[in-house]
Design an enzyme around this catalytic site. Structure first.
Site, PDB file in Angstrom:
ATOM      1  N   ASP A   1       0.653  -1.352   0.060  1.00 15.07           N
ATOM      2  CA  ASP A   1       0.005   0.088  -0.088  1.00 15.07           C
ATOM      3  C   ASP A   1       0.792   1.114   0.141  1.00 15.07           C
ATOM      4  O   ASP A   1       0.504   2.426  -0.483  1.00 15.07           O
ATOM      5  CB  ASP A   1      -0.993  -0.037   1.150  1.00 15.07           C
ATOM      6  CG  ASP A   1      -1.974  -0.952   1.037  1.00 15.07           C
ATOM      7  OD1 ASP A   1      -2.172  -1.535   0.147  1.00 15.07           O
ATOM      8  OD2 ASP A   1      -2.650  -1.234   2.142  1.00 15.07           O
TER       9      ASP A   1
ATOM     10  N   SER B   1     -12.842 -22.624 -32.373  1.00 21.25           N
ATOM     11  CA  SER B   1     -13.250 -23.263 -31.191  1.00 21.25           C
ATOM     12  C   SER B   1     -12.676 -24.861 -31.404  1.00 21.25           C
ATOM     13  O   SER B   1     -12.245 -24.992 -32.409  1.00 21.25           O
ATOM     14  CB  SER B   1     -14.790 -23.242 -31.197  1.00 21.25           C
ATOM     15  OG  SER B   1     -15.303 -23.606 -32.546  1.00 21.25           O
ATOM     16  N   ILE B   2     -12.941 -25.615 -30.499  1.00 20.42           N
ATOM     17  CA  ILE B   2     -12.382 -26.723 -30.531  1.00 20.42           C
ATOM     18  C   ILE B   2     -13.561 -27.738 -31.030  1.00 20.42           C
ATOM     19  O   ILE B   2     -14.574 -27.635 -30.162  1.00 20.42           O
ATOM     20  CB  ILE B   2     -12.095 -27.377 -29.274  1.00 20.42           C
ATOM     21  CG1 ILE B   2     -10.997 -26.172 -28.640  1.00 20.42           C
ATOM     22  CG2 ILE B   2     -10.715 -28.427 -29.478  1.00 20.42           C
ATOM     23  CD1 ILE B   2     -10.296 -26.739 -27.331  1.00 20.42           C
TER      24      ILE B   2
ATOM     25  N   LYS C   1     -10.061 -28.180 -19.673  1.00 21.48           N
ATOM     26  CA  LYS C   1     -10.960 -27.196 -20.394  1.00 21.48           C
ATOM     27  C   LYS C   1     -11.673 -26.250 -19.216  1.00 21.48           C
ATOM     28  O   LYS C   1     -12.611 -26.788 -18.454  1.00 21.48           O
ATOM     29  CB  LYS C   1     -12.111 -28.092 -21.236  1.00 21.48           C
ATOM     30  CG  LYS C   1     -12.834 -27.228 -21.989  1.00 21.48           C
ATOM     31  CD  LYS C   1     -13.440 -27.866 -23.269  1.00 21.48           C
ATOM     32  CE  LYS C   1     -13.966 -27.033 -24.378  1.00 21.48           C
ATOM     33  NZ  LYS C   1     -15.126 -26.114 -23.881  1.00 21.48           N
TER      34      LYS C   1
HETATM   35  S1  IVH Z   1      -7.938 -24.039 -27.400  1.00 19.80           S
HETATM   36  C1  IVH Z   1      -7.621 -23.707 -31.619  1.00 19.80           C
HETATM   37  N1  IVH Z   1      -7.675 -24.723 -24.760  1.00 19.80           N
HETATM   38  O1  IVH Z   1     -13.051 -23.700 -25.202  1.00 19.80           O
HETATM   39  C2  IVH Z   1      -8.088 -23.966 -30.123  1.00 19.80           C
HETATM   40  N2  IVH Z   1      -9.615 -23.622 -25.403  1.00 19.80           N
HETATM   41  O2  IVH Z   1     -14.058 -24.190 -28.052  1.00 19.80           O
HETATM   42  C3  IVH Z   1      -8.655 -22.789 -29.519  1.00 19.80           C
HETATM   43  N3  IVH Z   1     -11.180 -23.428 -23.449  1.00 19.80           N
HETATM   44  O3  IVH Z   1     -14.309 -21.157 -25.943  1.00 19.80           O
HETATM   45  C4  IVH Z   1      -9.090 -23.055 -27.933  1.00 19.80           C
HETATM   46  N4  IVH Z   1     -10.029 -24.366 -22.014  1.00 19.80           N
HETATM   47  O4  IVH Z   1     -12.286 -20.405 -24.450  1.00 19.80           O
HETATM   48  C5  IVH Z   1      -8.216 -24.224 -25.692  1.00 19.80           C
HETATM   49  N5  IVH Z   1      -7.220 -25.357 -22.519  1.00 19.80           N
HETATM   50  C6  IVH Z   1      -7.886 -24.719 -23.591  1.00 19.80           C
HETATM   51  C7  IVH Z   1      -9.467 -24.500 -23.179  1.00 19.80           C
HETATM   52  C8  IVH Z   1     -10.072 -23.960 -24.180  1.00 19.80           C
HETATM   53  C9  IVH Z   1     -11.189 -23.910 -22.144  1.00 19.80           C
HETATM   54  C10 IVH Z   1     -12.336 -22.610 -24.295  1.00 19.80           C
HETATM   55  C11 IVH Z   1     -12.143 -21.711 -25.200  1.00 19.80           C
HETATM   56  C12 IVH Z   1     -13.196 -21.857 -26.045  1.00 19.80           C
HETATM   57  C13 IVH Z   1     -13.744 -23.156 -25.985  1.00 19.80           C
HETATM   58  C14 IVH Z   1     -13.020 -23.979 -27.453  1.00 19.80           C
END
Ligand code: IVH
Length: 681
Positions: free
Chosen positions: A39, A84-85, A123
């Site tokens: 602080d 997205s994945i 994830k």
């Molecule tokens: S990789 C090309 N790694 O899951 C890959 N995504 O559909 C791009 N998410 O909304 C994403 N944990 O925010 C990746 N360890 C992780 C993740 C992750 C959560 C989320 C991400 C996105 C969704 C992917």
């Protein structure tokens, strides 16, 4: 005033130091300096920047909070789209094998080729974010949006202490870090507790709370929401020699001072991924945050490039989900659970539903206000959440699925008496919870009531603590405080882990408590809202227990500091026949107290004087000093003002001592207090 070179350098140094402490505190969870020191440095920097506005930089820790609200969120086009994945729908080991097979086929690997190396990650269940650093300074935070265009939420991202405003080490000209903003489960629970206490709406889950916070227009709101961050990838970069694998990439990101989750593993082939999946599944409940699965990524970036994308999903990554932590089910009925303090908690009786890895049939509804706010009715479809090892709760109803009219639920109408002991249930004005009034007799409250009764400031039965009360109650030996006085040596000595000597000591302590003061006895009854001081006032005012038991609310309110709520609690307590019975039993067991109006000292140095205590006294505890002063007609308050007559200071006094000195209030040590009370000063 133009800043000198010295001021410029000092400001830069302070910023670096504060960012270092910040990182240690928020990312490593290992503070390097006491809060007060932090602080002090922070205030020094603030003062420098105030005196020399030209010194202020966008990466200054003073800039985290306090910016003006945005009129709207501005769209930002991502330099590299946020993908997205693909989610593997087969949540068994077969899903992992299918992914590995797809990868091997796409890479045209022969069956005898060695296993592909993957990185297993968690994830996270939050909100995806892109953090853009230019020359090491955070210049923009943007949501994912549709993947091409997100929203600029820099003002809120800056308030997240885990996210560095300036990267550590040698940062490249451009580095975009991608990851997830999330809220820890404990912080989420605290946030909802605060919302509930303030009568405001609660959040359904940490993801919604986090996403809502990040999309606020006013950064002050986001700053009050406890958010965290984990990086899992990158976006655009320039001038950076990219590491060869995903694993090394995350290590490099962590070295820039950005949080990266420790639960990640390099796995060779499907088998090791399955082991990772199972290990994290077992760990899931004990993680401090929600995850909805694990993610597998081909580790080598050159292989990732070769694999490429199908539509908007990389062929080199897949998400493997776990059972959901939220499900919809039917609310069959609402029961109640009576807690140790008599609070009645409404409990949803549910059509069995598999959620968070277990079958749930009961879930908490917290209290009547929550039922009203969420508009939950018996017969409704509701969302049930079970995450971590916390008790499942009903987080929302799904009114669209309500069939026909359903009556609202009224806890007091449904449970006018306690389902455990039959005593009346009351809900005090301004209180969220309804309570059972059978404090002394209610089996649900038995242990709490006995501990309170035996407490040092009540009947003062030494040796009757938690464990013993558990044993006595669970063994059926004690139901009400009166039963304590019927205990015999043989029965006590037969309790597990109880030596004959301790049994004899306990009996002696119980016996010794038989004669007490009226004030202590009233306090020992555990009447709601009647603390020690009120008990003393009541004893002084009424002089006898019978007079107190007969008093109505009006007469009770004639006692100083007794208002309508306290008066109501006292009347409710004595109106309960069960409670009167226990008092009779106590009398029959030989418990007695001094009656007749106790005399308040009318003369003496302390009469009518106001005291404030600060620091640790050598002999007296704070409670003892307070009781002593009050017994001599003085009053003890919490803060020093011009009206304070004396400040009593011990070791390590707080700011109260300084204030006393500033106001010229006389300061006493413990010996001085004793002399004063003994009439020496
Ligand atoms: S990789 C090309 N790694 O899951 C890959 N995504 O559909 C791009 N998410 O909304 C994403 N944990 O925010 C990746 N360890 C992780 C993740 C992750 C959560 C989320 C991400 C996105 C969704 C992917």
């Amino acid at each position: 005033m133009i800043a000198s070179r010295e001021a410029f350098e000092r400001a830069a140094e302070l910023r670096r130091e504060l960012e270092r402490h910040n990182y240690a505190y928020y990312v490593l969870d290992a503070p390097t300096v006491p809060d007060a020191e932090y602080d002090r440095l922070f205030r020094e920097l603030e003062a420098l920047e105030r005196d020399h506005p030209e010194l202020a930089t966008p990466d200054s820790p003073t800039r985290r909070v306090g910016g003006a609200p945005m009129p709207e969120l501005v769209p930002v086009r991502h330099a590299v789209p946020m993908l997205s994945i693909r989610t593997e729908t087969d949540t068994t080991a077969g899903g992992v094998i299918a992914f590995d097979t797809r990868v091997r086929n796409a890479l045209e690997l022969p069956p005898e080729a060695p296993p592909v190396e993957y990185l297993g990650e968690l994830k996270f269940d939050g909100l995806a974010i892109n953090l853009r650093y230019e020359n090491g300074v955070l210049v923009r935070g943007a949501t994912r949006g549709d993947g091409e265009t997100g929203e600029d939420v820099t003002h809120n991202v800056r308030t997240i202490r885990q996210i560095p405003l300036r990267l550590a080490g040698e940062a490249p000209p451009v580095l975009e870090v991608r990851g997830e903003i999330y809220m820890r489960r404990d912080r989420f629970a605290e946030l909802n507790e605060r919302q509930r206490a303030a009568g405001e709406k609660t959040f359904v889950n940490p993801r919604n709370a986090a996403a809502g916070a990040v999309r606020q227009l006013d950064p002050r709101i986001a700053a009050r929401r406890p958010l965290s961050f984990f990086a899992y990838g990158i976006g655009e970069t320039s001038g950076w020699d990219l590491p060869a694998t995903q694993g090394e990439l995350l290590e490099a990101v962590a070295a820039f001072g950005i949080p990266v989750c420790e639960h990640r593993v390099v796995a060779r082939g499907a088998e090791e991924l399955i082991a990772f999946h199972d290990r994290i599944a077992a760990l899931r409940d004990s993680l401090p945050y929600d995850i909805d699965g694990v993610v597998y990524k081909v580790n080598r970036r050159d292989l990732q490039r070769r694999l490429g994308f199908v539509t908007r999903e990389p062929r080199w990554a897949v998400a493997h989900k776990y059972p959901a932590q939220e499900e919809i089910t039917r609310l069959i009925d609402i029961g109640v659970q009576v807690g140790r303090t008599g609070a009645l908690t409404p409990v949803a009786r549910l059509e069995p539903v598999f959620v968070g890895g277990v079958t749930v049939t009961n879930a908490t509804l917290h209290n009547q206000d929550e039922i009203d706010r969420k508009d939950v009715r018996v017969g409704d479809w509701v969302i049930v959440r079970r995450a971590g090892d916390v008790i499942p709760e009903v987080v929302a109803s799904v009114p669209e699925r309500r069939e026909g009219e359903l009556p609202r639920f009224d806890l007091l109408a449904r449970y006018p008496t306690c389902p455990v002991c039959g005593s009346h249930v009351v809900r005090e004005e301004g209180e969220a919870v309804a309570r059972c009034t059978g404090g002394l007799v209610c089996p649900a409250q038995r242990k709490q009531a006995l501990l309170h009764f035996a407490g040092r400031r009540a009947m003062d039965i030494e040796g009757l603590g938690d464990k013993l009360v558990d044993q006595l109650v669970d063994g059926g030996m004690v139901k009400t405080p009166a039963d304590l006085y019927k205990l015999g040596l043989v029965a006590l000595a037969n309790l597990p882990r109880m030596a004959e000597k301790s049994a004899a000591n306990l009996l002696a302590a119980i016996d010794g408590s038989r004669h007490t003061t009226l004030a202590r006895f009233i306090y020992a009854l555990g009447i709601r809202n009647v603390g020690e001081a009120t008990a003393r006032d009541l004893a002084r005012h009424f002089g006898s227990l019978d007079a107190l038991m007969e008093a109505d609310e009006e007469r009770l309110q004639a006692v100083p500091d007794v208002g309508p709520i306290v008066a109501r609690s006292i009347v409710d307590f004595f109106a309960e026949p069960h409670n009167r019975e226990v008092i009779e039993q106590l009398r029959a067991a030989g418990v007695s107290w001094e009656e007749g109006v106790p005399s308040t000292p009318e003369s003496g140095a302390a009469v009518g004087k106001t005291f404030v205590l600060t620091g640790t006294l050598p002999n007296l505890s704070r409670d003892e000093a307070k009781a002593l002063i009050e017994s001599r007609g003085g009053k003890v308050t919490g803060s020093v003002s011009k009206k304070t007559d004396y400040v009593v200071a011990g070791a390590d006094p707080g700011s109260k001592l300084a204030k006393a000195e500033a106001l010229g209030v006389p300061v006493l040590d413990e010996a001085g207090l004793q002399r004063l009370l003994d009439g020496g000063e």
